[in-house]
Design an enzyme around this catalytic site. Structure first.
Site, PDB file in Angstrom:
ATOM      1  N   SER A  47     -25.751 -62.270  53.868  1.00 31.66           N
ATOM      2  CA  SER A  47     -24.522 -61.902  53.160  1.00 31.66           C
ATOM      3  C   SER A  47     -23.267 -62.517  53.752  1.00 31.66           C
ATOM      4  CB  SER A  47     -24.367 -60.374  53.145  1.00 31.66           C
ATOM      5  OG  SER A  47     -25.460 -59.789  52.485  1.00 31.66           O
ATOM      6  N   CYS A  48     -23.418 -63.547  54.543  1.00 30.69           N
ATOM      7  CA  CYS A  48     -22.289 -64.223  55.169  1.00 30.69           C
ATOM      8  C   CYS A  48     -21.723 -65.262  54.192  1.00 30.69           C
ATOM      9  CB  CYS A  48     -22.781 -64.917  56.449  1.00 30.69           C
ATOM     10  SG  CYS A  48     -21.543 -65.885  57.317  1.00 30.69           S
TER      11      CYS A  48
END
Length: 172
Positions: A47-48
């Site tokens: 989720s970066c």
């Protein structure tokens, strides 16, 4: 970081090939299996904001150079902004099916702090970090065919930006 001198000395006497880590399915893998290979060891997160670009470029490098001896070892880590909150099974599903990663994926670990994985303690001491903490997801360590830590590339350095360094090691 709070390592005792004896633990630090013991850690520094090791080679990268002395470590055993768990793959994403929790199966122990000896890093000695990678002896003679050029390695990129990277802490990853699904989720970066850097995820798609890094996975895309790591996939490109892997496809281009795996047959010449490049291996990529990706270690999910949830220490930065809760960007890898899923289980190993969820991470594996997303990385293999959505991001289409073909390279090696390992079990979720910590890269900093008192619960840091021994491999990452070792990498941090053997690199230009000199024991300092990794600052974000997608920090990349480049390892030569003899197991030496050659360089550390911060998260903001794209994998393709050090392709020449990889080529140089593959051609040695």
């Amino acid at each position: 970081m709070g390592l005792s001198n004896s633990k630090k000395d013991s850690m520094l006497r090791k080679t990268i090939y002395d470590f055993i880590v768990n793959d994403i399915d929790e199966k122990p893998i000896k890093l000695s299996n990678y002896q003679g290979k050029v390695l990129i060891i990277v802490n990853v997160a699904c989720s970066c904001p850097l995820t798609r670009r890094n996975y895309n470029q790591l996939n490109q490098l892997y496809s281009k150079y795996n047959e010449k001896g490049l291996e990529i070892l990706a270690f999910p880590c949830n220490q930065f902004y809760n960007q890898e909150a899923g289980s190993n099974e969820e991470i594996k599903d997303y990385v293999k099916n959505d991001l289409k990663a073909k390279f090696n994926l390992f079990s979720k670990i910590n890269v900093n702090g008192k619960n840091a994985c021994d491999l990452y303690i070792y990498l941090r001491f053997k690199s230009s970090l000199a024991g300092k903490n990794i600052d974000m997801n997608f920090g990349k360590f480049l390892i030569d065919r003899q197991g030496n830590v050659i360089n550390y590339y911060k998260s903001n350095q794209d994998p393709l930006s050090f392709e020449n360094d990889i080529l140089s090691l593959l051609n040695q």
